[in-house]
Design a protein around this motif. Structure first.
Motif, PDB file in Angstrom:
ATOM      1  N   SER A   1       0.836  -1.213   0.000  1.00 12.73           N
ATOM      2  CA  SER A   1       0.000   0.000   0.000  1.00 12.73           C
ATOM      3  C   SER A   1       0.867   1.258   0.000  1.00 12.73           C
ATOM      4  CB  SER A   1      -0.924   0.003   1.228  1.00 12.73           C
ATOM      5  OG  SER A   1      -1.760  -1.131   1.239  1.00 12.73           O
ATOM      6  N   ILE A   2       1.909   1.262   0.817  1.00 12.41           N
ATOM      7  CA  ILE A   2       2.781   2.437   0.902  1.00 12.41           C
ATOM      8  C   ILE A   2       3.530   2.660  -0.406  1.00 12.41           C
ATOM      9  CG2 ILE A   2       4.839   3.370   2.053  1.00 12.41           C
ATOM     10  CD1 ILE A   2       2.268   3.621   3.695  1.00 12.41           C
ATOM     11  N   SER A   3       3.824   1.569  -1.131  1.00 13.03           N
ATOM     12  CA  SER A   3       4.543   1.710  -2.399  1.00 13.03           C
ATOM     13  C   SER A   3       3.740   2.498  -3.422  1.00 13.03           C
ATOM     14  CB  SER A   3       4.900   0.328  -2.965  1.00 13.03           C
ATOM     15  OG  SER A   3       3.726  -0.357  -3.397  1.00 13.03           O
ATOM     16  N   LYS A   4       2.421   2.581  -3.228  1.00 15.11           N
ATOM     17  CA  LYS A   4       1.563   3.332  -4.145  1.00 15.11           C
ATOM     18  C   LYS A   4       1.487   4.809  -3.769  1.00 15.11           C
ATOM     19  CE  LYS A   4      -1.447  -0.626  -5.237  1.00 15.11           C
ATOM     20  NZ  LYS A   4      -0.589  -1.665  -4.638  1.00 15.11           N
ATOM     21  N   LEU A   5       2.092   5.171  -2.634  1.00 13.69           N
ATOM     22  CA  LEU A   5       2.056   6.549  -2.150  1.00 13.69           C
ATOM     23  C   LEU A   5       3.437   7.182  -2.268  1.00 13.69           C
ATOM     24  CD1 LEU A   5       0.078   5.801   1.136  1.00 13.69           C
ATOM     25  CD2 LEU A   5      -0.880   6.734  -0.982  1.00 13.69           C
ATOM     26  N   GLU A   6       3.467   8.490  -2.154  1.00  9.02           N
ATOM     27  CA  GLU A   6       4.743   9.206  -2.157  1.00  9.02           C
ATOM     28  C   GLU A   6       4.983   9.802  -0.776  1.00  9.02           C
ATOM     29  OE1 GLU A   6       7.011  12.971  -4.343  1.00  9.02           O
ATOM     30  OE2 GLU A   6       5.071  12.285  -5.088  1.00  9.02           O
ATOM     31  N   LEU A   7       5.847   9.151   0.000  1.00 11.59           N
ATOM     32  CA  LEU A   7       6.213   9.702   1.301  1.00 11.59           C
ATOM     33  C   LEU A   7       7.229  10.817   1.083  1.00 11.59           C
ATOM     34  CD1 LEU A   7       6.544   6.485   3.515  1.00 11.59           C
ATOM     35  CD2 LEU A   7       4.544   7.941   3.169  1.00 11.59           C
ATOM     36  N   LYS A   8       7.024  11.937   1.771  1.00 11.97           N
ATOM     37  CA  LYS A   8       7.823  13.135   1.494  1.00 11.97           C
ATOM     38  C   LYS A   8       9.069  13.228   2.385  1.00 11.97           C
ATOM     39  CE  LYS A   8       3.941  15.415   2.132  1.00 11.97           C
ATOM     40  NZ  LYS A   8       2.941  14.335   1.970  1.00 11.97           N
ATOM     41  N   SER A   9       8.964  12.776   3.634  1.00 12.23           N
ATOM     42  CA  SER A   9      10.091  12.915   4.565  1.00 12.23           C
ATOM     43  C   SER A   9      10.570  11.584   5.126  1.00 12.23           C
ATOM     44  CB  SER A   9       9.693  13.818   5.744  1.00 12.23           C
ATOM     45  OG  SER A   9       9.382  15.113   5.311  1.00 12.23           O
ATOM     46  N   CYS A  10       9.748  10.568   5.039  1.00 13.44           N
ATOM     47  CA  CYS A  10      10.019   9.312   5.745  1.00 13.44           C
ATOM     48  C   CYS A  10      10.310   8.161   4.782  1.00 13.44           C
ATOM     49  CB  CYS A  10       8.829   8.925   6.632  1.00 13.44           C
ATOM     50  SG  CYS A  10       8.462  10.129   7.932  1.00 13.44           S
ATOM     51  N   GLU A  11      11.144   7.265   5.260  1.00 14.46           N
ATOM     52  CA  GLU A  11      11.429   6.012   4.567  1.00 14.46           C
ATOM     53  C   GLU A  11      10.953   4.878   5.466  1.00 14.46           C
ATOM     54  OE1 GLU A  11      15.382   3.531   2.984  1.00 14.46           O
ATOM     55  OE2 GLU A  11      15.597   5.362   4.165  1.00 14.46           O
ATOM     56  N   ILE A  12      10.169   3.947   4.931  1.00  9.70           N
ATOM     57  CA  ILE A  12       9.656   2.839   5.737  1.00  9.70           C
ATOM     58  C   ILE A  12      10.542   1.614   5.533  1.00  9.70           C
ATOM     59  CG2 ILE A  12       7.939   2.310   3.953  1.00  9.70           C
ATOM     60  CD1 ILE A  12       6.154   1.196   6.225  1.00  9.70           C
ATOM     61  N   ILE A  13      10.979   1.011   6.630  1.00 11.09           N
ATOM     62  CA  ILE A  13      11.974  -0.061   6.590  1.00 11.09           C
ATOM     63  C   ILE A  13      11.533  -1.199   7.508  1.00 11.09           C
ATOM     64  CG2 ILE A  13      14.389  -0.666   7.066  1.00 11.09           C
ATOM     65  CD1 ILE A  13      15.013   2.356   6.742  1.00 11.09           C
ATOM     66  N   PHE A  14      11.570  -2.425   6.996  1.00 10.67           N
ATOM     67  CA  PHE A  14      11.309  -3.600   7.834  1.00 10.67           C
ATOM     68  C   PHE A  14      12.508  -3.848   8.752  1.00 10.67           C
ATOM     69  CE2 PHE A  14      12.169  -8.212   8.267  1.00 10.67           C
ATOM     70  CZ  PHE A  14      11.179  -8.494   9.191  1.00 10.67           C
ATOM     71  N   ASN A  15      12.235  -4.124  10.040  1.00 13.27           N
ATOM     72  CA  ASN A  15      13.312  -4.359  11.011  1.00 13.27           C
ATOM     73  C   ASN A  15      12.886  -5.468  11.968  1.00 13.27           C
ATOM     74  OD1 ASN A  15      15.358  -4.309  12.876  1.00 13.27           O
ATOM     75  ND2 ASN A  15      15.105  -2.154  13.469  1.00 13.27           N
ATOM     76  N   ILE A  16      13.459  -6.658  11.789  1.00 10.50           N
ATOM     77  CA  ILE A  16      13.077  -7.816  12.589  1.00 10.50           C
ATOM     78  C   ILE A  16      13.437  -7.644  14.065  1.00 10.50           C
ATOM     79  CG2 ILE A  16      15.245  -9.032  12.144  1.00 10.50           C
ATOM     80  CD1 ILE A  16      11.734 -10.597  12.571  1.00 10.50           C
ATOM     81  N   THR A  17      14.406  -6.771  14.382  1.00 14.00           N
ATOM     82  CA  THR A  17      14.806  -6.597  15.789  1.00 14.00           C
ATOM     83  C   THR A  17      13.903  -5.614  16.538  1.00 14.00           C
ATOM     84  OG1 THR A  17      16.356  -4.776  15.369  1.00 14.00           O
ATOM     85  CG2 THR A  17      17.207  -7.025  15.169  1.00 14.00           C
ATOM     86  N   LEU A  18      12.999  -4.931  15.815  1.00 13.24           N
ATOM     87  CA  LEU A  18      12.077  -4.017  16.489  1.00 13.24           C
ATOM     88  C   LEU A  18      11.075  -4.827  17.302  1.00 13.24           C
ATOM     89  CD1 LEU A  18      10.833  -1.270  17.051  1.00 13.24           C
ATOM     90  CD2 LEU A  18       9.612  -1.439  14.875  1.00 13.24           C
ATOM     91  N   ALA A  19      11.050  -4.588  18.617  1.00 10.93           N
ATOM     92  CA  ALA A  19      10.202  -5.402  19.493  1.00 10.93           C
ATOM     93  C   ALA A  19       9.203  -4.582  20.295  1.00 10.93           C
ATOM     94  CB  ALA A  19      11.078  -6.229  20.436  1.00 10.93           C
ATOM     95  N   ARG A  20       9.589  -3.380  20.721  1.00 11.85           N
ATOM     96  CA  ARG A  20       8.758  -2.564  21.619  1.00 11.85           C
ATOM     97  C   ARG A  20       8.232  -3.425  22.767  1.00 11.85           C
ATOM     98  NH1 ARG A  20       8.143   2.442  20.523  1.00 11.85           N
ATOM     99  NH2 ARG A  20       6.302   2.747  21.783  1.00 11.85           N
ATOM    100  N   GLY A  21       8.903  -3.337  23.901  1.00  8.17           N
ATOM    101  CA  GLY A  21       8.670  -4.252  25.007  1.00  8.17           C
ATOM    102  C   GLY A  21       7.358  -4.118  25.750  1.00  8.17           C
ATOM    103  N   LEU A  22       6.487  -3.221  25.337  1.00  2.75           N
ATOM    104  CA  LEU A  22       5.210  -3.078  26.026  1.00  2.75           C
ATOM    105  C   LEU A  22       4.334  -4.298  25.770  1.00  2.75           C
ATOM    106  CD1 LEU A  22       4.496   0.694  25.286  1.00  2.75           C
ATOM    107  CD2 LEU A  22       5.655  -0.309  27.237  1.00  2.75           C
ATOM    108  N   ASP A  23       3.716  -4.789  26.833  1.00  4.08           N
ATOM    109  CA  ASP A  23       2.986  -6.053  26.764  1.00  4.08           C
ATOM    110  C   ASP A  23       1.727  -6.004  25.903  1.00  4.08           C
ATOM    111  OD1 ASP A  23       4.829  -7.372  28.222  1.00  4.08           O
ATOM    112  OD2 ASP A  23       3.595  -7.644  30.022  1.00  4.08           O
ATOM    113  N   TYR A  24       1.182  -4.801  25.656  1.00  8.20           N
ATOM    114  CA  TYR A  24      -0.141  -4.777  25.042  1.00  8.20           C
ATOM    115  C   TYR A  24      -0.135  -4.851  23.513  1.00  8.20           C
ATOM    116  CZ  TYR A  24       0.842   0.349  25.254  1.00  8.20           C
ATOM    117  OH  TYR A  24       1.401   1.600  25.177  1.00  8.20           O
ATOM    118  N   TYR A  25       1.023  -4.784  22.857  1.00 11.15           N
ATOM    119  CA  TYR A  25       1.037  -4.852  21.390  1.00 11.15           C
ATOM    120  C   TYR A  25       0.783  -6.274  20.894  1.00 11.15           C
ATOM    121  CZ  TYR A  25       2.844  -0.099  21.219  1.00 11.15           C
ATOM    122  OH  TYR A  25       2.997   1.262  21.349  1.00 11.15           O
ATOM    123  N   THR A  26      -0.007  -6.395  19.814  1.00 15.71           N
ATOM    124  CA  THR A  26      -0.377  -7.708  19.279  1.00 15.71           C
ATOM    125  C   THR A  26      -0.137  -7.836  17.780  1.00 15.71           C
ATOM    126  OG1 THR A  26      -2.651  -6.915  18.987  1.00 15.71           O
ATOM    127  CG2 THR A  26      -2.167  -8.096  21.035  1.00 15.71           C
ATOM    128  N   GLY A  27       0.035  -6.731  17.055  1.00 16.11           N
ATOM    129  CA  GLY A  27       0.195  -6.782  15.603  1.00 16.11           C
ATOM    130  C   GLY A  27       1.376  -5.962  15.151  1.00 16.11           C
TER     131      GLY A  27
END
Length: 448
Positions: free
Chosen positions: A270-296
């Motif tokens: 979906s993002i590939s169909k858009l033009e982001l002006k300032s941001c680059e979106i990157i997959f990062n397997i080490t991103l975890a965010r340790g808060l217990d409530y995240y599910t997705g």
């Protein structure tokens, strides 16, 4: 006794100059939030302690600032051989300062669900508190700006938050921003592959620190909890993943990973169909965010130009409202760290480039009679949206001009006996030193 003026570590005073810059950020961020259809709410600084505890993991719970009960809170305390600081805390405190804005928001949604229209889109801009070790970019009291969507499972919400994030940093002219993205379902599949499911929380908390302590120390930390060397070798394979395609190969025989992978692919497509002006979106397997409530899906935002940690972060939470009695509301949100954004803009000199200050005028005070004559003109200027004030005391002109310089007034106006007779005001441009006589109407037209 004379008290030395001081404030607690990890807190700050904000001077007028700093507040002027902070308000610039607030104004821009709020404008973006409104453009996307979010409505503003506020919640109390204090929550009941059971509202907050158990939502942030053990490490997060330790950082919650607890508030002592009112009155003689030790009156009915019974001390026995099992007495400890932990049992004492549970007896003398029932409230705590909010740790973030997301958990109070989940409580708010359930408590006010009959009054809300779902999906409910809210933004919230308030202080939060954490009993953390203060350091650059990390405070014990700080300001968060959150947006959340509750009541929809659609992945279009994730796409929208990425667009919104890009618009926020574009509006502030912050360049070279990276949005890292991962998915908790993928993390679950990865840890299943490591055969270490019982250590999920320990691994997630350690991965969250990988940028600070490095992969070797992450492995040492999780091995100290019981994770085997063989499992760490599997973790190495995942950390080498540079794309979702790499990840698919590693998880090809995993049923539990399919949803998370599908969600990530939808978002990237979906993002590939858009033009982001300032941001680059990157997959990062080490991103975890340790808060217990995240599910997705989970997000972390950083700038490449300054090593200051995340400047925004968030994710999908499916079960958070269930602890408050409603298990049918999936939510998604992202939080912007205004204090770190401020530091980034200050370091990059972005305030000087962007902020266009409204014109400001100071009237010289020649005496009570003259000052009273100035009041109707001041009222006219203020009605026209021009920042205006008169020096309160008829003191030496040199002192009044020094005040005007220190407060960076754009113009100083003299309206004494000679000016009144001619029906004009004498205006000095503080930047150029040029002085001219004008009618009030002409002066207003000039400024506008």
């Amino acid at each position: 006794m004379r008290i030395k003026p001081s404030i607690p570590k990890g807190t700050r005073d904000f001077t007028p100059d700093i507040m002027f810059r902070r308000e610039f950020i607030f104004k821009n961020v709020k404008s973006i939030f409104k453009n996307y259809g979010y409505s503003q709410i506020e919640t109390p600084a204090m929550e009941n302690i059971q509202t907050l505890t158990g939502k942030y993991g053990d490490e997060g719970d330790r950082l919650i600032f607890k508030v002592l009960n009112s009155g003689d809170y030790l009156k009915d305390i019974e001390i026995d051989e099992n007495f400890s600081s932990k049992t004492l805390a549970s007896k003398i405190t029932s409230k705590a300062l909010r740790y973030d804005l997301t958990v109070p928001f989940a409580r708010f949604v359930v408590q006010n669900q009959e009054k809300l229209t779902f999906p409910f889109k809210r933004y919230q801009m308030q202080n939060v508190w954490r009993a953390d070790k203060p350091q650059k970019g990390r405070f014990r009291e700080f300001f968060q700006c959150d947006v959340d969507i509750v009541g929809s499972n659609s992945l279009l919400s994730e796409v929208e938050l990425i667009q919104l994030t890009d618009d926020v940093f574009t509006s502030l002219c912050i360049p070279n921003v990276k949005i890292f993205i991962n998915n908790r379902k993928v993390l679950v599949a990865m840890i299943d592959k490591m055969q270490s499911s019982e250590y999920f929380s320990d691994i997630v908390i350690a991965l969250d620190k990988i940028d600070k302590i490095g992969i070797d120390n992450v492995k040492k930390e999780i091995m100290s909890k019981g994770v085997t060397l063989e499992s760490c070798d599997v973790l190495n394979d995942f950390i080498k993943c540079n794309s979702i395609a790499d990840l698919e190969n590693l998880l090809s025989d995993s049923d539990s990973s399919s949803n998370g992978l599908d969600e990530l692919k939808f978002i990237f497509d979906s993002i590939s169909k858009l033009e982001l002006k300032s941001c680059e979106i990157i997959f990062n397997i080490t991103l975890a965010r340790g808060l217990d409530y995240y599910t997705g899906c989970i997000f972390e935002v950083v700038t490449k130009d300054l090593n200051i940690g995340s400047i925004a972060g968030g994710g999908r939470y499916d079960d958070l409202t269930s602890v408050f009695g409603n298990n049918q509301l999936s939510g998604l949100g992202i939080s912007f760290g205004i204090d770190r954004i401020y530091l980034v803009m200050e370091e990059l000199g972005l305030f000087d480039i962007q902020i266009d200050k409204d014109p400001s005028v100071m009237f010289i005070n020649f005496g009570n009679v003259e000052a009273l004559e100035c009041l109707p003109i001041l009222q006219e200027l203020r009605t026209s949206g021009i920042i205006s004030e008169i020096y309160p005391d008829p003191t030496k002109i040199k002192k009044q001009m020094s005040y005007a310089n220190n407060k960076s007034f754009d113009f100083v106006v003299m309206y004494g006996e000679n000016e009144r007779k001619r029906g004009l005001i004498s205006v000095k441009n503080m930047a150029t030193g040029q002085q001219e006589d004008l009618s009030v109407n002409d002066f207003i037209k000039k400024l506008n």
